[in-house]
Design an enzyme around this catalytic site. Structure first.
Site, short mmCIF file in Angstrom:
data_model
loop_
_atom_site.label_atom_id
_atom_site.label_comp_id
_atom_site.label_asym_id
_atom_site.label_seq_id
_atom_site.Cartn_x
_atom_site.Cartn_y
_atom_site.Cartn_z
N HIS A 1 -7.07 -4.49 10.37
CA HIS A 1 -6.86 -4.33 8.92
C HIS A 1 -5.59 -5.02 8.48
CE1 HIS A 1 -4.50 -0.22 9.19
NE2 HIS A 1 -3.67 -1.23 9.28
N GLU B 1 -9.71 -1.93 5.37
CA GLU B 1 -10.27 -1.53 6.66
C GLU B 1 -11.56 -2.30 6.95
OE1 GLU B 1 -8.42 0.17 8.42
OE2 GLU B 1 -7.66 2.01 7.53
N ASN C 1 -7.20 -2.30 14.38
CA ASN C 1 -8.59 -2.63 14.06
C ASN C 1 -8.71 -3.90 13.21
OD1 ASN C 1 -7.61 -1.77 11.62
ND2 ASN C 1 -9.05 -0.09 11.33
N ASP D 1 0.81 -1.21 0.00
CA ASP D 1 0.00 0.00 0.00
C ASP D 1 0.85 1.27 0.00
OD1 ASP D 1 0.96 -0.43 2.56
OD2 ASP D 1 -0.98 -0.90 3.41
C1 F6R Z 1 1.62 -1.30 6.09
C2 F6R Z 1 0.30 -1.92 6.20
C3 F6R Z 1 -0.48 -1.88 7.46
C4 F6R Z 1 0.37 -2.14 8.70
C5 F6R Z 1 -0.47 -2.06 9.95
C6 F6R Z 1 0.36 -2.22 11.21
O1 F6R Z 1 2.14 -1.47 4.80
O2 F6R Z 1 -0.17 -2.41 5.24
O3 F6R Z 1 -1.50 -2.83 7.39
O4 F6R Z 1 0.97 -3.41 8.60
O5 F6R Z 1 -1.14 -0.83 10.00
O6 F6R Z 1 1.23 -1.13 11.32
P1 F6R Z 1 2.39 -1.13 12.42
O7 F6R Z 1 3.31 -2.24 12.08
O8 F6R Z 1 3.03 0.22 12.28
O9 F6R Z 1 1.71 -1.33 13.73
#
Ligand code: F6R
Length: 247
Positions: free
Chosen positions: A139, A144, A137, A67
């Protein structure tokens, strides 16, 4: 689904790096799906170390990132383009032309950007190993929680929870982009193998809701339970709400 609970962040990172390195050693032109965020930083640091020690070679490796925020230039310090350079690409012999991160400036047509990204994944022969973190959450990528999830790469409005969680990387919450391009659930589920990492107490609820035997689009990561080759590596804190009966 296989779930491994390890002592701490360091052990999680080590296990993840060993899995990625193992694939790269058995398949020189491995296609990796990569995540950003805090979770995989330790894994990338270990991969850089292994590269320096001559244990792995990125020359023929192909990567696709999950992403990217919409509207951030690739040289913006908080863009995932910069994250990947800082944490991995600038330190190893990967060919820039072999790396793909969805990019949509304010002027691009998001539909075209997404379609091109999907085509590139197909042309590369699909993703061999998709590395994932998990949002507080539930995701994955920026898929989401919602009543419906999209299959392919698409434009998404970030959830308030995600904007708040990611504001730690920006000057203030107002500077966090509201939109992103993300691989869809089908793009992720299409990977031959999935490796999801989670560390810390703030991920405990998401881990419990995702891997306790129920699936719901309101917890996108729970759909991974339907994938035939998923390894979830979590540390003790992230695993703290998983009941032993689920294991
Ligand atoms: C990042 C991504 C997100 C993160 C998630 C956890 O490329 O796709 O899904 O993996 O938000 O983020 P952290 O590791 O910062 O807690």
């Amino acid at each position: 689904m296989d779930l491994k609970i390890v002592d701490n962040y360091s052990k999680m990172s080590e296990m993840a790096a060993n899995i990625v390195a193992g694939l790269m050693q058995s398949k020189k032109d491995a296609v990796l799906g990569l995540a950003t965020g805090s979770t995989p930083e330790g894994m990338y640091a270990r991969l850089v170390e292994m590269y320096r020690q001559g244990k792995i070679d990125f020359n023929s490796v192909v990567t696709f990132n999950l992403d990217e925020y919409v509207g951030l230039a690739p040289d913006h310090p908080q863009s995932y383009h910069q994250y990947m350079k800082k944490n991995l690409f600038d330190h190893v012999n990967i060919k820039p032309s072999n790396t793909s991160i969805p990019h949509c400036s304010g002027n691009d047509n998001p539909g075209e950007v997404c379609a091109e990204f999907e085509t590139k994944i197909k042309q590369a022969g699909g993703i061999d190993l998709q590395v994932l973190g998990i949002g507080v959450n539930g995701h994955i990528g920026f898929n989401e929680p919602a009543s419906h999830l999209r299959t392919t790469t698409h434009l998404v409005e970030l959830a308030e929870e995600t904007i708040k969680a990611n504001s730690r990387f920006f000057e203030s919450v107002d500077k966090v982009p509201r939109k992103a391009i993300t691989m869809g659930m089908g793009s992720i589920m299409g990977a031959k193998k999935v490796l999801l990492l989670a560390s810390g107490e703030n991920k405990a609820e998401a881990v419990r809701d995702s891997f306790s035997g129920f699936i719901s689009t309101e917890t996108p990561a729970s759909l991974l339970q339907l994938h035939r080759d998923v390894l979830v590596v979590v540390d003790q804190e992230a695993a703290s709400l998983i009941k032993s009966s689920f294991l």
